[in-house]
Design a protein around this motif. Sequence first.
Motif, PDB file in Angstrom:
ATOM      1  N   ASN A 106       0.804  -1.222   0.000  1.00  0.00           N
ATOM      2  CA  ASN A 106       0.000   0.000   0.000  1.00  0.00           C
ATOM      3  C   ASN A 106       0.839   1.276   0.000  1.00  0.00           C
ATOM      4  N   LYS A 107       2.146   1.092  -0.083  1.00  0.00           N
ATOM      5  CA  LYS A 107       3.086   2.222  -0.162  1.00  0.00           C
ATOM      6  C   LYS A 107       2.946   3.209   0.994  1.00  0.00           C
ATOM      7  N   PHE A 108       2.785   2.692   2.192  1.00  0.00           N
ATOM      8  CA  PHE A 108       2.735   3.552   3.372  1.00  0.00           C
ATOM      9  C   PHE A 108       4.153   3.775   3.895  1.00  0.00           C
ATOM     10  N   SER A 109       4.413   4.971   4.442  1.00  0.00           N
ATOM     11  CA  SER A 109       5.613   5.113   5.265  1.00  0.00           C
ATOM     12  C   SER A 109       5.181   4.833   6.701  1.00  0.00           C
ATOM     13  N   TYR A 110       5.950   4.071   7.419  1.00  0.00           N
ATOM     14  CA  TYR A 110       5.460   3.593   8.717  1.00  0.00           C
ATOM     15  C   TYR A 110       6.590   3.267   9.679  1.00  0.00           C
ATOM     16  N   GLU A 111       6.215   3.152  10.932  1.00  0.00           N
ATOM     17  CA  GLU A 111       7.126   2.617  11.942  1.00  0.00           C
ATOM     18  C   GLU A 111       6.385   1.545  12.724  1.00  0.00           C
ATOM     19  N   VAL A 112       7.103   0.518  13.132  1.00  0.00           N
ATOM     20  CA  VAL A 112       6.521  -0.476  14.031  1.00  0.00           C
ATOM     21  C   VAL A 112       7.215  -0.302  15.368  1.00  0.00           C
ATOM     22  N   ILE A 113       6.424  -0.099  16.411  1.00  0.00           N
ATOM     23  CA  ILE A 113       7.012   0.056  17.751  1.00  0.00           C
ATOM     24  C   ILE A 113       6.649  -1.168  18.586  1.00  0.00           C
ATOM     25  N   PHE A 114       7.613  -2.020  18.822  1.00  0.00           N
ATOM     26  CA  PHE A 114       7.380  -3.183  19.687  1.00  0.00           C
ATOM     27  C   PHE A 114       7.627  -2.768  21.128  1.00  0.00           C
ATOM     28  N   VAL A 115       6.635  -2.955  21.988  1.00  0.00           N
ATOM     29  CA  VAL A 115       6.854  -2.647  23.400  1.00  0.00           C
ATOM     30  C   VAL A 115       6.911  -3.969  24.156  1.00  0.00           C
ATOM     31  N   ASN A 116       8.099  -4.332  24.546  1.00  0.00           N
ATOM     32  CA  ASN A 116       8.310  -5.598  25.237  1.00  0.00           C
ATOM     33  C   ASN A 116       8.036  -5.413  26.732  1.00  0.00           C
ATOM     34  N   ASP A 117       6.921  -5.984  27.160  1.00  0.00           N
ATOM     35  CA  ASP A 117       6.439  -5.762  28.522  1.00  0.00           C
ATOM     36  C   ASP A 117       7.091  -6.753  29.491  1.00  0.00           C
ATOM     37  N   GLY A 118       8.400  -6.711  29.566  1.00  0.00           N
ATOM     38  CA  GLY A 118       9.116  -7.572  30.513  1.00  0.00           C
ATOM     39  C   GLY A 118       9.055  -9.054  30.193  1.00  0.00           C
ATOM     40  N   SER A 119       9.114  -9.403  28.921  1.00  0.00           N
ATOM     41  CA  SER A 119       9.062 -10.821  28.536  1.00  0.00           C
ATOM     42  C   SER A 119      10.211 -11.596  29.179  1.00  0.00           C
TER      43      SER A 119
ATOM     44  N   ILE B  57      10.883  -0.900  22.585  1.00  0.00           N
ATOM     45  CA  ILE B  57      10.981  -0.380  23.950  1.00  0.00           C
ATOM     46  C   ILE B  57      10.937  -1.611  24.852  1.00  0.00           C
ATOM     47  N   CYS B  58      11.893  -1.728  25.754  1.00  0.00           N
ATOM     48  CA  CYS B  58      11.941  -2.919  26.592  1.00  0.00           C
ATOM     49  C   CYS B  58      11.790  -2.541  28.062  1.00  0.00           C
ATOM     50  N   PHE B  59      10.701  -3.005  28.686  1.00  0.00           N
ATOM     51  CA  PHE B  59      10.512  -2.743  30.117  1.00  0.00           C
ATOM     52  C   PHE B  59      11.422  -3.649  30.927  1.00  0.00           C
ATOM     53  N   ARG B  60      11.780  -3.182  32.106  1.00  0.00           N
ATOM     54  CA  ARG B  60      12.623  -4.000  32.973  1.00  0.00           C
ATOM     55  C   ARG B  60      11.829  -5.145  33.594  1.00  0.00           C
ATOM     56  N   ARG B  61      10.537  -4.921  33.785  1.00  0.00           N
ATOM     57  CA  ARG B  61       9.697  -6.019  34.276  1.00  0.00           C
ATOM     58  C   ARG B  61       8.309  -5.905  33.643  1.00  0.00           C
TER      59      ARG B  61
ATOM     60  N   LEU C 205       1.024   0.164  26.201  1.00  0.00           N
ATOM     61  CA  LEU C 205       0.355   1.055  25.250  1.00  0.00           C
ATOM     62  C   LEU C 205       0.691   2.516  25.554  1.00  0.00           C
ATOM     63  N   TYR C 206       0.739   2.840  26.834  1.00  0.00           N
ATOM     64  CA  TYR C 206       1.050   4.221  27.222  1.00  0.00           C
ATOM     65  C   TYR C 206       2.393   4.658  26.628  1.00  0.00           C
ATOM     66  N   CYS C 207       3.408   3.810  26.800  1.00  0.00           N
ATOM     67  CA  CYS C 207       4.742   4.170  26.287  1.00  0.00           C
ATOM     68  C   CYS C 207       4.764   4.178  24.757  1.00  0.00           C
ATOM     69  N   GLY C 208       4.030   3.253  24.162  1.00  0.00           N
ATOM     70  CA  GLY C 208       3.932   3.242  22.702  1.00  0.00           C
ATOM     71  C   GLY C 208       3.288   4.528  22.191  1.00  0.00           C
ATOM     72  N   PHE C 209       2.208   4.951  22.850  1.00  0.00           N
ATOM     73  CA  PHE C 209       1.520   6.176  22.435  1.00  0.00           C
ATOM     74  C   PHE C 209       2.445   7.382  22.551  1.00  0.00           C
ATOM     75  N   LYS C 210       3.234   7.400  23.621  1.00  0.00           N
ATOM     76  CA  LYS C 210       4.143   8.534  23.804  1.00  0.00           C
ATOM     77  C   LYS C 210       5.169   8.599  22.682  1.00  0.00           C
ATOM     78  N   ALA C 211       5.606   7.422  22.239  1.00  0.00           N
ATOM     79  CA  ALA C 211       6.689   7.368  21.242  1.00  0.00           C
ATOM     80  C   ALA C 211       6.182   7.559  19.814  1.00  0.00           C
ATOM     81  N   ALA C 212       4.903   7.302  19.564  1.00  0.00           N
ATOM     82  CA  ALA C 212       4.387   7.245  18.190  1.00  0.00           C
ATOM     83  C   ALA C 212       4.523   8.577  17.452  1.00  0.00           C
ATOM     84  N   GLN C 213       4.883   8.501  16.173  1.00  0.00           N
ATOM     85  CA  GLN C 213       5.050   9.714  15.375  1.00  0.00           C
ATOM     86  C   GLN C 213       4.164   9.772  14.140  1.00  0.00           C
ATOM     87  N   GLY C 214       3.500   8.666  13.817  1.00  0.00           N
ATOM     88  CA  GLY C 214       2.694   8.621  12.601  1.00  0.00           C
ATOM     89  C   GLY C 214       1.416   9.431  12.713  1.00  0.00           C
TER      90      GLY C 214
END
Length: 322
Positions: free
Chosen positions: A30-43, A70-74, A82-91
């Motif tokens: 679809n020719k989108f410019s995009y970012e994928v933000i993986f938020v690792n919730d302490g896996s 983004i990798c949480f410590r725990r 989601l909160y941290c993802g929302f803060k980081a999102a730029q799209g």
Amino acid sequence: MDISIIVPLYNEAESLPHLYEWIARVMKENKFSYEVIFVNDGSTDTSWDVIRNLQRDNVQGTKDSTVRGICFRRNYGKSAALYCGFKAAQGDVVITMDADLQDSPDEIPELYRMIKEDGYDLVSGWKQKRYDNKLTKNLPSKLFNATARRVTGIQLHDMNCGLKAYRQEVVKNIEVFSEMHRYIPFLAKNAGFTKIGEKVVQHRKREFGTSKFGLNRFVNGYLDLMTLWFLNKFGKQPMHFFGLVGSLMFFIGFIAVIVVGSMKLYALSHGVQAMLVGVNPYFHISILMMILGCMLFLAGFLAELIIRNSPSRNDYLIKEEI
Ligand code: UDP
Ligand code: MG
């Protein structure tokens, strides 16, 4: 940038490469410019290594696609992720989706179109045909959504669907907290983003790993719904709640005490046998009502004092200024 895709995840190592590959394919088509933000919730599995690899491999990719992590410590929970993802999102458009491949990236172009062209603030997925356990998920979920519709006044069939799309302004102006990810449409509505839509989305069976939410989510979900309802209605003026209930209780107790006393006086003056006021159960109930009424009133004053010191007491979302 057109789209930010936020993926909260907890122990989903096996799904991640498939998910990323699928997202990248749809985006490219679809020719989108995009970012994928993986938020690792302490896996506790190898999820973060997988994300590191995806990120590294993408560095050589096009400039229209970014992988971030983004990798949480725990483990803090899905809302925190989601909160941290929302803060980081730029799209311009922000999409959230689960990492377990139950949500299909094929839905993204249509969700994007609904935000951009139809002017929705938020579009929530609706897993009309669900591939989860009938007894523990699908049935309670129906009940839960019916209650949520009544309380929030938002006509969504699937409030807690992980696949959602937002206009960027929405995610920058709401604060997901605790376990409130279940009620993001309600948070958005309370913030003044009222154009909320719904799209039927495909749902798939979980292939890898296990579900992270048990039955207790329904108990917690209902309690959180009550909290949100209360905060929305009385959050800025708690005295309107405590003062009213407190005054009512005090008043009823006061009248009841007078009735108990008058009956005793009447009995005395007419020479009728009557029990001592001090052993009359109605007397004790009335006094208790009056005391509880005062306590509620005091709780209202205390709540007002707390609000007065809240840093956000005068935060208003201004839509436009001329
Ligand atoms: N998740 C998370 N933190 C948690 C629990 C879950 O980030 O503490 C993620 C999980 O990895 C998945 C999404 O939230 O990407 C939805 O979880 P799950 O699929 O277990 O929920 P279900 O589909 O069973 O309701
Ligand atoms: Mg799932």
